[in-house]
Design a protein around this motif. Structure first.
Motif, PDB file in Angstrom:
ATOM      1  N   VAL A   1       0.839  -1.198   0.000  1.00 47.85           N
ATOM      2  CA  VAL A   1       0.000   0.000   0.000  1.00 47.85           C
ATOM      3  C   VAL A   1       0.873   1.247   0.000  1.00 47.85           C
ATOM      4  O   VAL A   1       0.570   2.237  -0.672  1.00 47.85           O
ATOM      5  CB  VAL A   1      -0.953  -0.002   1.210  1.00 47.85           C
TER       6      VAL A   1
ATOM      7  N   ARG B   1      -5.617   4.076   8.841  1.00 52.57           N
ATOM      8  CA  ARG B   1      -6.293   3.145   9.754  1.00 52.57           C
ATOM      9  C   ARG B   1      -5.292   2.372  10.601  1.00 52.57           C
ATOM     10  O   ARG B   1      -5.601   1.948  11.712  1.00 52.57           O
ATOM     11  CB  ARG B   1      -7.158   2.162   8.953  1.00 52.57           C
TER      12      ARG B   1
ATOM     13  N   ARG C   1      -6.172   7.914   3.582  1.00 55.53           N
ATOM     14  CA  ARG C   1      -7.244   7.595   4.520  1.00 55.53           C
ATOM     15  C   ARG C   1      -7.206   6.113   4.886  1.00 55.53           C
ATOM     16  O   ARG C   1      -7.404   5.739   6.043  1.00 55.53           O
ATOM     17  CB  ARG C   1      -8.596   7.948   3.900  1.00 55.53           C
ATOM     18  N   GLU C   2      -6.930   5.273   3.891  1.00 53.25           N
ATOM     19  CA  GLU C   2      -6.831   3.838   4.147  1.00 53.25           C
ATOM     20  C   GLU C   2      -5.595   3.517   4.980  1.00 53.25           C
ATOM     21  O   GLU C   2      -5.656   2.746   5.938  1.00 53.25           O
ATOM     22  CB  GLU C   2      -6.784   3.090   2.810  1.00 53.25           C
TER      23      GLU C   2
ATOM     24  N   LEU D   1     -15.690   5.370  -2.843  1.00 52.02           N
ATOM     25  CA  LEU D   1     -15.977   4.922  -1.477  1.00 52.02           C
ATOM     26  C   LEU D   1     -17.473   4.825  -1.201  1.00 52.02           C
ATOM     27  O   LEU D   1     -17.871   4.372  -0.127  1.00 52.02           O
ATOM     28  CB  LEU D   1     -15.326   5.872  -0.461  1.00 52.02           C
TER      29      LEU D   1
END
Length: 308
Positions: free
Chosen positions: A79, A182, A178-179, A125
């Motif tokens: 990621v 987490r 944003r991912e 999303l």
């Protein structure tokens, strides 16, 4: 060292605003310097490489002091690599927009990033997006049309297209961030972006690297220095204040880029640039305010739910 949870950090809004404002000023200096070195024969790939490579020591020092170097360990390297590719593409497009357009014009079109963020959040999303935010999106695009005035041929269309693409890619990066947010701290994200991006840039450098005069080397050092400081200040600002407090400082870039542009001989922006900028800024601030309202309502609903 484990970073303190967000709720345990005291809010210092004035300090957070100062950090964000410092970041915006540093970014404005960096972008305008990229335009200057382009005129001195520096390829944009060189500017990108020195921006990342020279910023890396600052990032390492910041991470070491904040959370310790062990904190950069991650299980989500894939990621981070995706974020690096998107981030590097966005940075390339942003650099090119400041080369192709006047600094104030490039900064103004860059303000459309929240508009694209709203669109992507709704489409990708599947976030609920009401009429208020869609109206803000429409007003923002009207601002772009007022500013650019395609019929008047005041702006190079290539530069406008690049600046809009830069805003779109930057908005896409925000979804990936944003991912990542987490599970990863801000320091980890900044470290891996800066470190990983030096790999493809380092591979490309033998094809673009050139010798430069001392003044140009000094300007390249400024790009890395101010880029690194901006990255740290942007992240640190969110440690001391919420997004809704610090985000309005981003729009001060129109002031700094205009002044810096005048300092390097760029003309004063057209009246339509200021009118369009006002509409785009109003759109972005309204979107941010609606996000704040929706987030506050969601927290209230969560707090009133009965325990399992």
């Amino acid at each position: 060292m484990t970073p303190a949870p967000p709720h345990s950090r005291p809010h210092r809004p004035l300090f957070a605003i100062g950090l964000r404002l410092s970041a915006v000023i540093c970014l404005s200096i960096m972008f305008v310097t990229v335009r200057v070195v382009d005129g001195r024969g520096v390829h944009v790939v060189e500017s990108l490489f020195y921006r990342q490579a020279l910023a890396l020591p600052f990032v390492l020092g910041w991470v070491a002091m904040a959370d310790g170097l062990r904190s950069v360990q991650t299980r989500r390297i894939g990621v981070h690599a995706s974020r690096m590719l998107l981030g590097l593409t966005g940075m390339l497009l942003n650099f090119l927009s400041y080369i192709l357009l006047l600094p104030a014009e490039a900064a103004t079109i860059g303000f459309t990033m929240p508009i694209f963020g709203t669109i992507l959040s709704a489409l990708i999303l599947r976030e609920a997006t009401g009429i208020h935010r869609w109206a803000a999106v429409l007003i923002g695009f009207v601002g772009v049309l007022v500013m650019v005035r395609p019929d008047a041929a005041h702006f190079p269309l290539q530069g406008v297209a690049v600046a809009i693409a830069a805003a779109f890619v930057t908005a896409s990066v925000s979804l990936v961030l944003r991912e990542l947010g987490r599970t990863e701290s801000a320091g980890v994200v900044v470290f891996w972006f800066t470190t990983l991006s030096t790999i493809p840039l380092g591979i490309a450098m033998p094809f673009f690297a050139q010798m430069h005069d001392p003044v140009t080397w000094g300007l390249l050092l400024l790009i890395g220095l101010f880029g690194g400081i901006a990255q740290i200040c942007l992240t640190a600002a969110l440690r001391w204040g919420p997004v809704s407090v610090v985000l309005p400082m981003d729009y001060s870039a129109i002031i700094w880029t205009t002044l810096l542009g005048l300092a390097i001989g760029a003309p004063w922006p057209l009246a339509t640039t200021w009118i369009g900028a006002s509409l785009i800024i109003a759109s972005g601030l309204y979107i941010a305010w609606r996000e704040h309202v929706r987030g506050k309502a969601a927290r209230v609903r969560t707090a009133t739910l009965p325990p399992d």
